[in-house]
Scaffold this motif. Structure first.
Motif, mmCIF file in Angstrom:
data_model
loop_
_atom_site.group_PDB
_atom_site.id
_atom_site.type_symbol
_atom_site.label_atom_id
_atom_site.label_comp_id
_atom_site.label_asym_id
_atom_site.label_seq_id
_atom_site.Cartn_x
_atom_site.Cartn_y
_atom_site.Cartn_z
ATOM 1 N N ILE A 113 18.969 40.389 37.668
ATOM 2 C CA ILE A 113 18.330 39.686 36.545
ATOM 3 C C ILE A 113 19.362 39.112 35.578
ATOM 4 O O ILE A 113 19.010 38.346 34.689
ATOM 5 N N LYS A 114 20.627 39.455 35.768
ATOM 6 C CA LYS A 114 21.677 39.027 34.843
ATOM 7 C C LYS A 114 22.516 37.926 35.481
ATOM 8 O O LYS A 114 22.881 38.016 36.647
ATOM 9 N N ASP B 27 13.687 34.914 31.883
ATOM 10 C CA ASP B 27 14.243 35.221 30.568
ATOM 11 C C ASP B 27 15.254 36.366 30.687
ATOM 12 O O ASP B 27 15.549 36.851 31.791
ATOM 13 N N LYS B 28 15.776 36.833 29.570
ATOM 14 C CA LYS B 28 16.833 37.852 29.597
ATOM 15 C C LYS B 28 16.352 39.186 30.145
ATOM 16 O O LYS B 28 17.167 40.039 30.524
ATOM 17 N N ASN B 29 15.022 39.360 30.223
ATOM 18 C CA ASN B 29 14.454 40.588 30.772
ATOM 19 C C ASN B 29 14.059 40.454 32.243
ATOM 20 O O ASN B 29 13.486 41.374 32.818
ATOM 21 N N GLY B 30 14.354 39.291 32.829
ATOM 22 C CA GLY B 30 14.044 39.087 34.239
ATOM 23 C C GLY B 30 12.636 38.604 34.503
ATOM 24 O O GLY B 30 12.188 38.582 35.652
ATOM 25 N N LYS B 31 11.914 38.195 33.450
ATOM 26 C CA LYS B 31 10.545 37.710 33.602
ATOM 27 C C LYS B 31 10.522 36.188 33.698
ATOM 28 O O LYS B 31 11.269 35.502 33.001
ATOM 29 N N GLU C 269 14.112 30.334 25.945
ATOM 30 C CA GLU C 269 14.210 31.668 26.539
ATOM 31 C C GLU C 269 14.937 31.624 27.880
ATOM 32 O O GLU C 269 15.672 32.552 28.231
ATOM 33 N N GLY D 118 18.339 33.524 29.447
ATOM 34 C CA GLY D 118 18.228 34.287 30.679
ATOM 35 C C GLY D 118 19.041 33.672 31.803
ATOM 36 O O GLY D 118 20.244 33.464 31.664
#
Length: 363
Positions: free
Chosen positions: A154-155, A206-210, A217, A221
């Motif tokens: 996710i990063k 996004d930064k949370n992997g969504k 956003e 991400g």
């Protein structure tokens, strides 16, 4: 219909070159950078066009690009070379590398030139088109800073590392593939964010992997690999060729052009040029390519399809249209370039189509 936000491509290129010269870049090199940017706009790749003028200038001003650097050849033999870009403009370094690769291909059948210590070099098509003019098969690769996660992550870890392939034809439009290894180039998300527009599902997380349709956003991400693990794998091999093999940055060691103001980017590129004549007569090859493309274009079409295109064909047509009718710049880009022009004493208005009685005419 030409309007007040349409700019003549040659005069827009002159504007960009002039501001780079005022910023301390030598005229010949400023012309190369400006040509790279404007050609992207002509082909409809606006994310890599004159919108990048401001960030290029800022990196020069902040000494993150050294326009006075002496680019050097570090290693060389008959068919290969390694160039140290010495932190010059990516387009200038790429220009030198391409010329060397083409020279080697003409002499020895193939030229392979790796590059380290470079910067963002524009679009791969800028180089592939020049190889095509010399009847050379041309393959162009570059790595980039982290904007894309490995499949399953996710990063951001790897860049949207672009690949361009140009193959000459005879009467038909040449094959010119120019692609990022993400679903979409991050530059398009930057443009969407500037315009306050949403982006399609599947472009980014996004930064949370969504999954997100919010451009702001998405920029916090990651963009997603094209075809999932396939795009991720292609991006890795480009990074290995352009970064690991050349001694440039790779993976998380390529610095971000927009965010890192402490160190140069250390981008890597890789150029491969091939002389078709080493395999068969170029005229025979072009005839075979024309046959191949005509066969594709006469294939049965889906119900809602008027024409089958080959890679690069739509961009080529768009380029001809924009040469005739002008390059349409957004209000934000016009405002940004106007401010740059005021700072360096160069008028953007001089590039307007209507100011030169070129409305609806060719050049």
């Amino acid at each position: 219909m030409t309007t007040l936000n349409h700019y003549h491509y040659k005069r827009l290129q002159e504007f960009c070159s002039s501001v780079f010269v005022k910023a301390g870049v030598e005229k010949e090199q400023a012309d190369i950078v400006a040509a790279s940017l404007v050609q992207a706009d002509l082909r409809g790749v606006d994310s890599h066009g004159v919108v990048r003028t401001a960030i290029y200038l800022k990196r020069v001003e902040q000494k993150m690009i050294n326009p006075k650097a002496k680019i050097r050849i570090e290693k060389e033999d008959e068919s290969t070379a390694l160039i140290d870009g010495c932190n010059h403009f990516g387009a200038v370094v790429g220009d030198k590398a391409l010329k060397l690769a083409m020279k080697k291909a003409k002499a020895n059948g193939v030229g392979m030139v790796g590059v380290k210590n470079s910067n963002h070099f524009g679009t791969g098509a800028f180089y592939a088109l020049r190889g095509l003019k010399e009847d050379l098969v041309t393959i162009v690769m570059s790595n980039a800073s982290q904007t894309m996660p490995p499949t399953g992550g996710i990063k951001p870890f790897i860049g949207t590392n672009p690949l361009a392939v140009g193959i000459p034809c005879g009467e038909c439009e040449p094959f010119l593939l120019d692609m990022a290894t993400s679903v979409v180039a991050r530059g398009k998300i930057i443009v969407a964010a500037q315009k306050g527009e949403a982006i399609p599902h599947g472009w980014a997380i996004d930064k949370n992997g969504k999954s997100t349709t919010n451009a702001e956003e998405a920029l916090k991400g990651s963009v997603l690999p094209l075809g999932g693990p396939k795009g991720y794998g292609i991006s890795m091999f480009i990074d290995i060729f352009s970064g690991v093999l050349t001694g440039a940055g790779f993976g998380k060691y390529v610095n971000n052009m927009y965010e890192n103001w402490k160190a140069p980017q250390n981008v890597g590129h890789f150029f491969i040029t091939i002389d078709v004549n080493k395999f068969m007569d170029i005229k025979t090859f072009k005839h075979r390519m024309d046959l191949y493309i005509r066969d594709i274009k006469t294939e049965p079409k889906a119900e809602d399809v008027e024409e089958i295109f080959i890679p690069g064909e739509m961009e080529s047509r768009r380029s001809e249209q924009r040469k005739k009718n002008g390059i349409n710049l957004s209000q934000n880009v016009q405002r940004e370039l106007t401010n740059i022009g005021m700072k360096y004493g160069v008028s953007l208005k001089d590039a307007l189509m209507l100011n030169h009685n070129t409305e609806g005419k060719g050049v």
